[in-house]
Write a protein that holds these residues in place. Sequence first.
Motif, PDB file in Angstrom:
ATOM      1  N   SER A   1      53.610  81.589  71.844  1.00 10.39           N
ATOM      2  CA  SER A   1      53.109  81.865  70.500  1.00 10.39           C
ATOM      3  C   SER A   1      53.162  80.632  69.595  1.00 10.39           C
ATOM      4  CB  SER A   1      53.907  83.009  69.860  1.00 10.39           C
ATOM      5  OG  SER A   1      55.212  82.583  69.516  1.00 10.39           O
ATOM      6  N   TRP A   2      53.782  79.554  70.048  1.00 13.72           N
ATOM      7  CA  TRP A   2      53.883  78.330  69.248  1.00 13.72           C
ATOM      8  C   TRP A   2      52.571  77.568  69.296  1.00 13.72           C
ATOM      9  CZ3 TRP A   2      59.143  75.430  70.098  1.00 13.72           C
ATOM     10  CH2 TRP A   2      60.201  76.283  69.792  1.00 13.72           C
ATOM     11  N   PRO A   3      52.249  76.800  68.255  1.00 16.28           N
ATOM     12  CA  PRO A   3      51.050  75.965  68.297  1.00 16.28           C
ATOM     13  C   PRO A   3      51.128  74.965  69.456  1.00 16.28           C
ATOM     14  CG  PRO A   3      51.921  76.078  66.067  1.00 16.28           C
ATOM     15  CD  PRO A   3      52.930  76.721  66.957  1.00 16.28           C
ATOM     16  N   GLU A   4      49.996  74.744  70.083  1.00 14.96           N
ATOM     17  CA  GLU A   4      49.955  73.865  71.245  1.00 14.96           C
ATOM     18  C   GLU A   4      50.383  72.437  70.925  1.00 14.96           C
ATOM     19  OE1 GLU A   4      46.715  72.485  74.540  1.00 14.96           O
ATOM     20  OE2 GLU A   4      46.555  74.530  73.762  1.00 14.96           O
ATOM     21  N   LYS A   5      50.191  72.009  69.676  1.00 14.55           N
ATOM     22  CA  LYS A   5      50.489  70.624  69.313  1.00 14.55           C
ATOM     23  C   LYS A   5      51.967  70.271  69.475  1.00 14.55           C
ATOM     24  CE  LYS A   5      50.744  71.706  64.391  1.00 14.55           C
ATOM     25  NZ  LYS A   5      50.121  71.486  63.090  1.00 14.55           N
ATOM     26  N   TYR A   6      52.876  71.251  69.490  1.00 18.13           N
ATOM     27  CA  TYR A   6      54.278  70.942  69.736  1.00 18.13           C
ATOM     28  C   TYR A   6      54.957  71.942  70.675  1.00 18.13           C
ATOM     29  CZ  TYR A   6      55.360  74.265  65.941  1.00 18.13           C
ATOM     30  OH  TYR A   6      55.462  75.364  65.139  1.00 18.13           O
ATOM     31  N   ARG A   7      54.175  72.688  71.408  1.00 20.79           N
ATOM     32  CA  ARG A   7      54.724  73.680  72.335  1.00 20.79           C
ATOM     33  C   ARG A   7      55.331  72.980  73.559  1.00 20.79           C
ATOM     34  NH1 ARG A   7      50.261  77.112  74.578  1.00 20.79           N
ATOM     35  NH2 ARG A   7      50.068  77.624  72.387  1.00 20.79           N
ATOM     36  N   PRO A   8      56.626  73.177  73.809  1.00 20.87           N
ATOM     37  CA  PRO A   8      57.215  72.574  75.005  1.00 20.87           C
ATOM     38  C   PRO A   8      56.819  73.346  76.259  1.00 20.87           C
ATOM     39  CG  PRO A   8      58.884  73.802  73.810  1.00 20.87           C
ATOM     40  CD  PRO A   8      57.615  73.869  72.992  1.00 20.87           C
ATOM     41  N   ILE A   9      56.841  72.661  77.371  1.00 21.59           N
ATOM     42  CA  ILE A   9      56.575  73.302  78.657  1.00 21.59           C
ATOM     43  C   ILE A   9      57.908  73.419  79.375  1.00 21.59           C
ATOM     44  CG2 ILE A   9      55.405  73.071  80.874  1.00 21.59           C
ATOM     45  CD1 ILE A   9      53.281  71.361  79.338  1.00 21.59           C
ATOM     46  N   VAL A  10      58.283  74.645  79.699  1.00 16.09           N
ATOM     47  CA  VAL A  10      59.557  74.886  80.361  1.00 16.09           C
ATOM     48  C   VAL A  10      59.287  75.580  81.686  1.00 16.09           C
ATOM     49  CG1 VAL A  10      61.811  76.011  80.189  1.00 16.09           C
ATOM     50  CG2 VAL A  10      60.710  75.128  78.132  1.00 16.09           C
ATOM     51  N   SER A  11      59.757  74.967  82.765  1.00 17.29           N
ATOM     52  CA  SER A  11      59.597  75.589  84.083  1.00 17.29           C
ATOM     53  C   SER A  11      60.783  76.511  84.348  1.00 17.29           C
ATOM     54  CB  SER A  11      59.504  74.529  85.177  1.00 17.29           C
ATOM     55  OG  SER A  11      60.774  73.951  85.407  1.00 17.29           O
ATOM     56  N   LYS A  12      60.567  77.464  85.219  1.00 12.07           N
ATOM     57  CA  LYS A  12      61.613  78.411  85.569  1.00 12.07           C
ATOM     58  C   LYS A  12      62.812  77.683  86.187  1.00 12.07           C
ATOM     59  CE  LYS A  12      60.931  82.925  86.886  1.00 12.07           C
ATOM     60  NZ  LYS A  12      60.441  84.009  87.751  1.00 12.07           N
ATOM     61  N   ASP A  13      62.540  76.719  87.066  1.00 13.95           N
ATOM     62  CA  ASP A  13      63.630  75.971  87.713  1.00 13.95           C
ATOM     63  C   ASP A  13      64.466  75.207  86.692  1.00 13.95           C
ATOM     64  OD1 ASP A  13      62.864  76.873  90.220  1.00 13.95           O
ATOM     65  OD2 ASP A  13      61.630  75.099  90.647  1.00 13.95           O
ATOM     66  N   THR A  14      63.795  74.534  85.757  1.00 13.63           N
ATOM     67  CA  THR A  14      64.500  73.783  84.718  1.00 13.63           C
ATOM     68  C   THR A  14      65.333  74.724  83.856  1.00 13.63           C
ATOM     69  OG1 THR A  14      62.706  72.164  84.650  1.00 13.63           O
ATOM     70  CG2 THR A  14      64.201  72.198  82.765  1.00 13.63           C
ATOM     71  N   PHE A  15      64.750  75.850  83.495  1.00 11.57           N
ATOM     72  CA  PHE A  15      65.470  76.819  82.672  1.00 11.57           C
ATOM     73  C   PHE A  15      66.723  77.321  83.388  1.00 11.57           C
ATOM     74  CE2 PHE A  15      66.314  81.209  81.342  1.00 11.57           C
ATOM     75  CZ  PHE A  15      66.547  81.001  79.996  1.00 11.57           C
ATOM     76  N   TYR A  16      66.599  77.660  84.650  1.00 16.39           N
ATOM     77  CA  TYR A  16      67.754  78.163  85.414  1.00 16.39           C
ATOM     78  C   TYR A  16      68.853  77.108  85.520  1.00 16.39           C
ATOM     79  CZ  TYR A  16      65.319  82.444  86.827  1.00 16.39           C
ATOM     80  OH  TYR A  16      64.680  83.656  86.838  1.00 16.39           O
TER      81      TYR A  16
END
Length: 186
Positions: free
Chosen positions: A23-38
């Motif tokens: 829901s965040w604006p694309e201009k500052y939306r971070p990309i979080v992978s499932k592996d990184t999150f875990y």
Amino acid sequence: MKRINPTDYAEQLFNVLKCALESWPEKYRPIVSKDTFYKELSGWKEYLVYGGFDNNGLLCGFAYLKEHTSYLDFCVLRVNPQRERDGINAAMVFGILEDNNERLGKSFYICDGSRSIRHETAFQNYLEKYFGFRKAYCKLHIIYRFPLNLVVKVLYPFRKKISSENKIGSLLSSILRMEEYHRECE
């Protein structure tokens, strides 16, 4: 709303985070992978972690706070945006305040003063309006590394003309806004 062990809810926490970030604006939306999150989740043991659940036991939001001697640092609150109209934000904040009520006001407080300048939010205003939080002003001290110091000096006079609608413009605009705050503090 209750305190939780984050590793017990890893999948649900990731799903809430993913929905919230989408829901965040694309201009500052971070990309979080499932592996990184875990991997990061194992570091949450040093935090007080709260989960907000619906009547069916589905996790709809989470928050984590770092405990210090005289205060709690409200690090993160993420909720599924589709559940915001159900009052999940208010329930989460109220639950955290209730859980720590005995300590609050006795030289102990909750700090929600840390957020990225790029993040467009009214959450701090929401906390002030509905939960009695207040602003505590400070001075901003910045020292730039070379060559960023040159970029700031050259672009500062043009800060109001830089569009913040794309990723690079948003980043530059944020740096120049911090420089403006810094100069106002002097």
